[in-house]
Design a protein around this motif. Structure first.
Motif, short mmCIF file in Angstrom:
data_model
loop_
_atom_site.label_atom_id
_atom_site.label_comp_id
_atom_site.label_asym_id
_atom_site.label_seq_id
_atom_site.Cartn_x
_atom_site.Cartn_y
_atom_site.Cartn_z
N LEU A 73 0.82 -1.20 0.00
CA LEU A 73 0.00 0.00 0.00
C LEU A 73 0.87 1.26 0.00
O LEU A 73 0.50 2.27 -0.60
N ILE A 95 -0.14 8.08 6.36
CA ILE A 95 -0.81 8.28 5.08
C ILE A 95 -1.33 9.71 5.04
O ILE A 95 -2.07 10.13 5.93
N VAL A 115 -8.16 3.17 6.09
CA VAL A 115 -7.94 2.14 5.08
C VAL A 115 -8.96 1.03 5.34
O VAL A 115 -9.08 0.54 6.47
N TYR A 121 -12.88 -1.37 8.39
CA TYR A 121 -11.75 -0.53 8.78
C TYR A 121 -10.62 -1.41 9.29
O TYR A 121 -10.82 -2.27 10.16
N ALA A 128 -1.83 -0.60 8.51
CA ALA A 128 -2.19 0.10 7.28
C ALA A 128 -1.46 -0.43 6.05
O ALA A 128 -2.04 -0.52 4.97
N VAL A 140 -9.21 5.64 -4.02
CA VAL A 140 -8.68 6.64 -3.10
C VAL A 140 -9.63 7.82 -3.11
O VAL A 140 -9.76 8.53 -4.12
N ILE A 158 -8.99 5.11 1.83
CA ILE A 158 -8.50 4.20 0.80
C ILE A 158 -9.29 2.91 0.93
O ILE A 158 -9.25 2.23 1.96
N SER A 159 -10.06 2.60 -0.10
CA SER A 159 -10.95 1.44 -0.07
C SER A 159 -10.39 0.34 -0.97
O SER A 159 -10.20 0.54 -2.17
#
Length: 749
Positions: A73, A95, A115, A121, A128, A140, A158-159
């Motif tokens: 990520l 992030i 995230v 979650y 993360a 995003v 961020i999915s």
């Protein structure tokens, strides 16, 4: 300061990006029909075309993730404008979206970017940095997203969407080998157990030598050693009910890395050993983490088209981090961190049918997290050079008994939150859609934490116990309007709000901080966004543009402050006001069926509008730029398939360029650190940098196999991408990973 001001390179890139966008929007294309693949997102909890969603979103498909070589990520920032992800230890992953972010290495401090994996979650900073494996899509979302996700996020989300089990027997195996003894093995299999039930299993094992030499003991540090996997079960019941069960696991054991010492322990001289780039000389650090989670999701589609959804999830994260805060080969002082998070979430949603003018999603969300920390500062019998005296001194010289712990921290924070949220749209006319949403939340933190610094001597670490509770409530509304200029072309305006609960500074704090108070207040944000999204089928062009302006009140700042005499302390304070504003552009252009070009641009101005007493030495930080907030980020990509009929395959050619303008690391906007001899080491600011990655592959027309050669950072740029000052005043920096390359093969069955 050339690195922060708009340089000639920046001007050139900006002009090139704008010229490219203008050219592609007016180019004449002779390909027949629309070659662009439609992008569907689930940002608003229903499947919608990307161009119809009034949110600034960058989407990355499974193909883009795979062919660009993104494995973790933390590498997403190379492909996404106005997204920065820290490159050092996973212990404090930071992030940053639109200049706003935070790491949660402190159990009393939350991150600003959420995230999510399949709507769940994933937790605090140690959890993360997920591996980018077996994903169908990444979205995003920029700006506050509390009305769409039960866990409030003030900066963005961020999915990650995984590949669900299918109805046919299939699978894949892959191997990736490269320099630094990189070896990645992966495999998946999908098995239909019955006509309505399928199971999918995915596994990954990655090892890679470190690229930083520890000249003290010969270790290669900042390595990778990760095992991860996921098991999913999907059942479709005849009544319109679908059940998905998922369990995932990740274990990482490695010789970690927090930064290369650019100075001696007390920040006065250059180190005697390990001063070159990609070298250090110190005790080896260990970083072990274990992440595991499980979720149970029910989707029930009623006869009238309404969808009821339930997501129940449990996630556990534990990280052990063995630090050497003197950054010297001597056994002077070591710190062992063990942080653990146990998290349970429950979410219920009701999603209206797609066919009506009024569409909405409403839900309730419950979140509980039990977090614990155990941190021991353990003195040793070694000696280090103390610049004021010019002699080697033992830790006893600072009033610390080397036979006892110097500092002992032990404690817990139990968090419980409830939220009600809704987000809806109403078609006022064929062209105008109004959107309204809100989130009401209540979050309680119960803290029971103790610190014993009675043996910390001259460093005056506090001795106290904190047993307290605080509750924050918030109401965060959102409104938007979306206007169809013509078919496949929309402009939108959006106002969104968000909040981040207050908390406690539960770290190595000193006596003065206890007297001043370690509790900090809730943070709030109001964000304004004006955007355009459109597709031009005849030109095979997709364009997205977003202008934004955000005001943060009581912005929470986590930083080291200078106490003098080579001493620092971790501080969390509330800045009065922060303002971020800027522009984002995403362009996709497909001139032929085999060629796709992409460009992304992010312009940003993120400042402390008011922060008196906010810099590391107590001065006024008002007007300073936020850390990790470059004025410009940009990326360019090209992917081309060249048919080879004689081989029943195609040649894949892909290249990606990523550029990041200079940025600051600290709220003080430091521009270097002056040593005793008058020389300087880079600290507090990062110069602009750019990287190139590429891939050449052979892909079968039946998509049964693929072989590729790949390379990242092909020009072998050794730029510094972060720096910071640690406890004793040591200045540390991190440099980009050198050129990496390898061969990857995959077989699908």
């Amino acid at each position: 300061m050339n690195s922060i001001k708009c340089s000639s390179t920046t001007n050139f890139l900006l002009r090139a990006a704008i010229s490219s966008a203008l050219f592609t929007s007016t180019a004449t294309v002779y390909a027949q029909g629309n070659l662009l693949e439609e992008v569907v997102v689930t940002a608003q909890k229903r499947s919608e075309r990307l161009i119809e969603v009034p949110i600034s979103i960058t989407t990355l498909s499974a193909e883009t993730i795979e062919q660009s070589g993104v494995k973790e990520l933390k590498e997403l920032g190379d492909l996404t404008p106005n997204l920065m992800i820290s490159q050092n230890s996973d212990f404090g992953t930071n992030i940053v979206i639109r200049g706003v972010g935070a790491n949660s290495r402190n159990i009393g401090f939350d991150s600003r970017v959420g995230v999510y994996l399949d709507g769940v979650y994933l937790g605090q900073s140690p959890a993360a940095n997920q591996g980018m494996i077996d994903l169908a899509q990444v979205e995003v979302l920029r700006g506050p997203q509390g009305t769409l996700f039960g866990k409030n996020t003030v900066a963005g989300a961020i999915s990650l969407t995984s590949v669900k089990p299918g109805d046919e027997f299939e699978g894949s195996v892959g191997i990736n080998v490269g320099n630094y003894n990189n070896l990645e093995l992966q495999g998946s299999v999908n098995v239909p157990l019955t006509d309505s039930t399928s199971v999918k299993v995915y596994g990954n094992k990655t090892t890679r030598d470190g690229y930083i030499k520890n000249v003290f003991n010969g270790d290669d540090v900042n390595e990778r050693d990760v095992v991860s996997g996921r098991v999913q079960l999907r059942t479709d019941f005849d009544s319109g009910l679908e059940m998905n069960i998922s369990a995932d696991y990740l274990e990482q054991d490695r010789m970690g890395f927090n930064g290369e010492p650019l100075t001696d322990t007390f920040g006065a001289f250059k180190p005697e050993e390990g001063a070159a780039k990609y070298e250090l000389s110190q005790q080896t650090l260990l970083e072990d983490k274990e992440l595991k989670g499980a979720s149970l999701t029910f989707d029930y589609e009623m006869d009238n088209g309404y969808l009821l959804k339930s997501i129940t999830a449990r996630r556990d994260s534990e990280i052990t981090y063995d630090a050497d805060p003197d950054y010297d080969s001597a056994v002077f002082l070591g710190v062992l961190y063990t942080d653990a998070y146990e998290q349970t979430t429950q979410e219920f949603q009701i999603i209206s049918p797609d066919g009506s003018a009024f569409k909405y999603v409403a839900g309730v969300y419950y979140y509980t997290q039990d977090s614990t920390t155990d941190r021991d500062a353990i003195p040793g019998t070694g000696t280090i050079l103390y610049p004021p005296l010019g002699i080697e001194v033992p830790i006893a010289a600072f009033g610390i008994n080397p036979t006892m712990k110097a500092v002992d921290i032990d404690g817990a924070v139990d968090t419980e939150s409830y939220a009600v949220f809704a987000n809806g749209t109403y078609d006022l006319t064929d062209r105008i859609t109004l959107g309204l949403g809100f989130r009401y939340g209540e979050e309680t933190k119960d803290v029971d934490w103790s610190i014993d610094g009675s043996n910390s001597g001259a460093f005056r670490i506090a001795t106290t116990r904190v047993k307290d509770s605080r509750t924050d409530t918030s109401f965060d509304p959102t409104a938007s309007i979306n206007y169809a200029l013509f078919e496949d072309s929309y402009v939108y305006a959006r106002v969104s709000t968000g909040s981040k609960s207050g908390g406690y500074n539960l770290d190595f704090i000193n006596v003065d901080q206890i007297e001043a108070g370690i509790e900090f207040d809730e943070e709030t944000v109001t964000s304004y966004e004006l955007g355009y999204k459109g597709e031009f089928p005849e030109q095979n062009l997709r364009l997205g543009v977003a202008l934004f302006y955000s005001e943060f009140e009581d912005y929470q700042v986590n930083q080291y402050v200078d106490l003098g005499g080579g001493r620092t302390a971790l501080s969390i304070t509330n800045a009065a006001e922060v303002i971020t504003k800027g522009l984002e552009v995403d362009v996709t252009y497909q001139p032929t069926v085999n060629l796709q070009l992409t460009a992304a641009l992010g312009l940003l101005n993120a400042e402390f509008d008011s922060f008196p007493g906010g810099d590391a030495e107590g001065g006024d930080a008002s007007g300073n730029k936020l850390p990790y907030a470059p004025d410009l980020t940009a990326s360019l990509g090209a992917q081309y398939y060249y048919p080879l009929p004689s081989l029943s395959s195609s040649l894949l050619l892909r290249a990606d360029y990523s550029y990041t303008d200079g940025y600051y690391i600290t709220a003080s906007n430091d521009e270097g650190h002056t040593l005793v001899d008058g020389s300087q080491v880079p600290f507090g600011e990062v110069d602009s940098y750019g990287t190139i990655s590429a891939r050449i592959g052979l892909v079968s027309d039946a998509e049964t196999w693929e072989v590729s050669v790949w390379g990242r950072n092909l020009t072998d740029e050794d730029y510094q991408n972060y720096s910071f000052r640690d406890f004793f005043g040591t200045i540390l920096g991190g440099y980009a990973m050198p050129r990496t390359y390898g061969i990857e093969a995959k077989y699908n069955f």
